[in-house]
Structures are given as structure tokens and as C-alpha cells.
Design a protein around this motif. Structure first.
Motif, PDB file in Angstrom:
ATOM      1  N   LYS A  37       0.823  -1.209   0.000  1.00  0.00           N
ATOM      2  CA  LYS A  37       0.000   0.000   0.000  1.00  0.00           C
ATOM      3  C   LYS A  37       0.860   1.262   0.000  1.00  0.00           C
ATOM      4  O   LYS A  37       0.383   2.345  -0.349  1.00  0.00           O
ATOM      5  N   ALA A  38       2.127   1.124   0.396  1.00  0.00           N
ATOM      6  CA  ALA A  38       3.053   2.261   0.376  1.00  0.00           C
ATOM      7  C   ALA A  38       4.475   1.740   0.262  1.00  0.00           C
ATOM      8  O   ALA A  38       4.829   0.752   0.903  1.00  0.00           O
ATOM      9  N   TYR A  39       5.254   2.420  -0.574  1.00  0.00           N
ATOM     10  CA  TYR A  39       6.666   2.055  -0.714  1.00  0.00           C
ATOM     11  C   TYR A  39       7.433   3.211  -1.333  1.00  0.00           C
ATOM     12  O   TYR A  39       6.848   4.148  -1.899  1.00  0.00           O
ATOM     13  N   THR A  40       8.748   3.144  -1.225  1.00  0.00           N
ATOM     14  CA  THR A  40       9.627   4.175  -1.780  1.00  0.00           C
ATOM     15  C   THR A  40      10.052   3.778  -3.181  1.00  0.00           C
ATOM     16  O   THR A  40      10.427   2.632  -3.415  1.00  0.00           O
ATOM     17  N   GLY A  59      13.244  12.072  -2.583  1.00  0.00           N
ATOM     18  CA  GLY A  59      12.731  10.716  -2.592  1.00  0.00           C
ATOM     19  C   GLY A  59      11.210  10.728  -2.616  1.00  0.00           C
ATOM     20  O   GLY A  59      10.579  11.611  -2.024  1.00  0.00           O
ATOM     21  N   VAL A  60      10.610   9.748  -3.303  1.00  0.00           N
ATOM     22  CA  VAL A  60       9.155   9.716  -3.453  1.00  0.00           C
ATOM     23  C   VAL A  60       8.570   8.496  -2.750  1.00  0.00           C
ATOM     24  O   VAL A  60       9.015   7.367  -2.971  1.00  0.00           O
ATOM     25  N   MET A  61       7.594   8.734  -1.897  1.00  0.00           N
ATOM     26  CA  MET A  61       6.828   7.672  -1.266  1.00  0.00           C
ATOM     27  C   MET A  61       5.497   7.556  -2.005  1.00  0.00           C
ATOM     28  O   MET A  61       4.734   8.519  -2.068  1.00  0.00           O
ATOM     29  N   TRP A  62       5.226   6.393  -2.557  1.00  0.00           N
ATOM     30  CA  TRP A  62       3.979   6.136  -3.276  1.00  0.00           C
ATOM     31  C   TRP A  62       3.010   5.411  -2.348  1.00  0.00           C
ATOM     32  O   TRP A  62       3.345   4.370  -1.790  1.00  0.00           O
ATOM     33  N   CYS A  63       1.817   5.980  -2.184  1.00  0.00           N
ATOM     34  CA  CYS A  63       0.797   5.388  -1.310  1.00  0.00           C
ATOM     35  C   CYS A  63      -0.464   5.120  -2.135  1.00  0.00           C
ATOM     36  O   CYS A  63      -0.949   6.019  -2.838  1.00  0.00           O
TER      37      CYS A  63
END
Length: 335
Positions: A185-188, A197-201
Motif C-alpha cells: 500500500k506504500a513504498y519508496t 525521494g518519493v513515497m507512493w501510497c
């Protein structure tokens, strides 16, 4: 946070922009499509209010929850909707603020002497308790978060040190959050156009009915630490959070976890956010956001952008998209 030195100038600029918007709105006439959307919005409010009354009657909602929900519907009033259409450039739905691509941080560097004082203060405390030692960058971020008030920064850092000792965020591994990690559900992944840096949720992968709150809360610093490491490898200290809100619905509308997320970001990771991108938000999210927005620091709210479809590439190069995002955009014919 916002630097004290730039506070007055920023406030004056905001007032000037507000006056300019007000002048433009005063001469704007609503179009037929806007009037139709107003009618639809009013019908939606009536429908949701009726549902809320029924749920309250069945004792599913507490009185406080019922009042909070009804109050969240008030901003959807027709006049407010028309004004918001004039305030924001349309990206397909008329309720989204225009995105900005500015990379430079708006935060000024805090006073060096105050930072030195903070570092010295915690260095002295660390002689008795090594866990209280704070590096210069951390002291600077917390000082900015507390508007340059050193007393408040010290109190905030002391609370942070206790949290850090208890949670040990840098030591959390996937094995400590197996259920959350498995959902993806969330990762870098990757960096934005400025090296953050981008965290995708992914909202659709969260289900408040099956998650274990303690593990979900622990998962937050796990992903934060990984994203911060990516940023620091590119000589920046802030990150970007992308919330993919396609598929956002009632089961993903998790107020309790959202409150924990906001508290952790504000109190344990101040001045770590460069930008939050709410991507492809449905209408339902507007109601959710009206409830949670008062929990968010106004300066953090300024970092939130609403984007749709391929507009996200203004912030993140397509080469930096996760594979699943690239495939979905390609399938939708969006570049």
C-alpha cells in the motif's frame, strides 16, 4: 514550518493574492455547467445528510461523529462551490488548486546561534543519556517547525527523543510489519524532478476493517525512513508523498490512522515534507479532506497539490514512475 524572517512578507503576499482573487470572483458570472454542478452538489449534500441521520438513528455513529460528519458537508453549499471554481484553475473537475513546479524550499535557514544553542543543550544532556544527542540538521528542522522559539523546540525535541527511543524507527524492518508490507500500500520508489525521494501510497490497497492499527502506525516510520534515505543520497532532506486516490472509498476512509499519520509527520518528522501530491482524488475524497484538513498544520496544507492523470509528470519524470503506475497510465492512453 515557515521561517520567522519571512512570516510578514508571506502574510502580506497571501492577503494581496486573496484580494486579487476576490476582485476576479466579483466580476465572474457562473456558467450553465457550474449551475448544473451546484444542483448536483446540493443533491449530494441532502442525500448524505439523510444517510447520516439514519445511521445516527441506528446508533452506529456517536453524537460527536455525527456532528463532525454533518459539519463536513457545510462547505459543499452551492455558493461555496461556485466560489471555489473561480478560485482554482480547472484540472478536469474545477475543485483542484493549480499545481506548481517550484523546487526551491520556501523555508529560510534558522538562526545559526539558536541552532548552536540547541545542539549544545542536547549535547550536555547526552552526557548522562546518549539517546538525547541531536545532530545539527535535526535541531534546525525542529526549530523551524516551532517558528524559531527555542523553548518550544526543546520541548518538541525532548518528546521526539522519547518517541525515537520507544519506536526505534531506523531499526524497523519488513519483518516487523509483515501484513502492511505485503499489501504494498506504500513504498519508496525513485525521486521527483528536484531529487526528493518519493513515497507512493495507494489508497485502494488499504482496508480499515482488516488492518491492525498498531502495525499500520509502525509501518509509517518504516516507509518514511526509507524515503528519507533516498533523498539524502541526492543531497536533499525533504521527501515527496504521492497518494494515489483512485479507488478511494468508504473502506479506505480511515480517520483514526490518518490522525496518527498527521501526528507522526508533524511531531517526529517536521520539515521533512517537500510536497504532497493527491493524485486522481474522487469527489468522495473532498468530503474526507474537509474533516481532516483542520488537523493539518496550515504550512503543511500549502504543500498539498491535487493533480490528475498525466499532470503528475510535472513533478515526477515518467522514468521515475513505479512499473505499475507506468503500465496503468499507458493503458489509459495517458503519457
Amino acid at each position: 514550518g515557515i521561517a520567522v524572517a519571512n512570516g510578514a512578507a508571506g502574510a502580506n503576499g497571501a492577503v494581496a493574492r486573496s484580494r486579487q482573487i476576490a476582485e476576479e470572483d466579483s466580476t465572474a458570472e457562473p456558467t450553465q455547467s457550474e449551475a448544473e454542478e451546484t444542483v448536483h452538489a446540493l443533491k449530494l449534500v441532502v442525500c448524505l445528510a439523510s444517510i447520516a441521520v439514519c445511521i445516527r438513528w441506528m446508533n452506529i455513529l456517536s453524537e460527536a461523529q455525527f456532528h463532525a460528519f454533518v459539519m463536513s458537508l457545510l462547505p459543499v453549499a452551492p455558493v461555496n462551490l461556485l466560489l471555489r471554481r473561480r478560485h482554482y484553475a480547472s484540472n478536469g473537475d474545477g475543485l483542484r488548486p493549480p499545481a506548481r513546479t517550484r523546487c526551491l524550499s520556501q523555508d529560510s535557514h534558522p538562526d545559526r546561534a539558536l541552532v548552536d544553542a540547541l545542539v549544545a543543550h542536547f549535547a550536555a544532556l547526552a552526557q548522562a543519556d546518549p539517546g538525547l544527542e541531536m545532530d545539527r540538521a535535526t535541531c534546525a528542522r525542529f526549530l523551524v517547525a516551532r517558528k524559531g522559539v527555542i523553548k518550544d523546540a526543546i520541548a518538541m525535541l525532548e518528546a521526539y527523543s522519547k518517541w525515537r527511543e520507544k519506536v526505534r524507527p531506523r531499526e524497523i524492518t519488513a519483518c516487523d510489519v509483515p501484513a502492511e508490507f505485503k499489501t504494498r500500500k506504500a513504498y519508496t520508489h525513485g525521486v521527483d524532478r528536484c531529487g526528493h525521494g518519493v513515497m507512493w501510497c495507494f489508497a485502494r490497497r488499504h482496508d480499515k476493517n482488516v488492518r491492525v492499527l498498531e502495525e499500520s502506525v509502525r509501518f509509517i516510520p518504516f516507509v518514511m525512513e526509507g524515503t528519507i534515505q533516498v533523498s539524502e543520497q541526492h543531497d536533499v532532506d525533504k521527501i515527496v508523498m504521492v497518494f494515489d486516490l483512485s479507488g478511494f472509498g468508504m473502506r479506505t476512509m480511515d480517520y483514526e490512522l490518518t490522525k496518527h499519520l498527521i501526528d507522526i509527520l508533524a511531531n517526529c518528522y517536521p520539515e521533512r515534507l517537500h510536497k504532497i501530491l493527491n493524485w486522481n482524488a474522487p469527489r468522495l475524497f473532498d468530503l474526507f479532506f474537509r474533516v481532516v484538513r483542520p488537523w493539518i498544520d496550515p504550512n503543511t496544507v500549502e504543500k498539498i497539490e491535487f493533480v490528475r492523470g498525466g499532470d503528475i509528470q510535472r513533478f515526477i519524470d515518467p522514468a521515475m514512475y513505479p512499473k505499475e503506475v507506468s503500465m496503468r497510465l499507458a493503458a489509459n492512453g495517458t503519457t
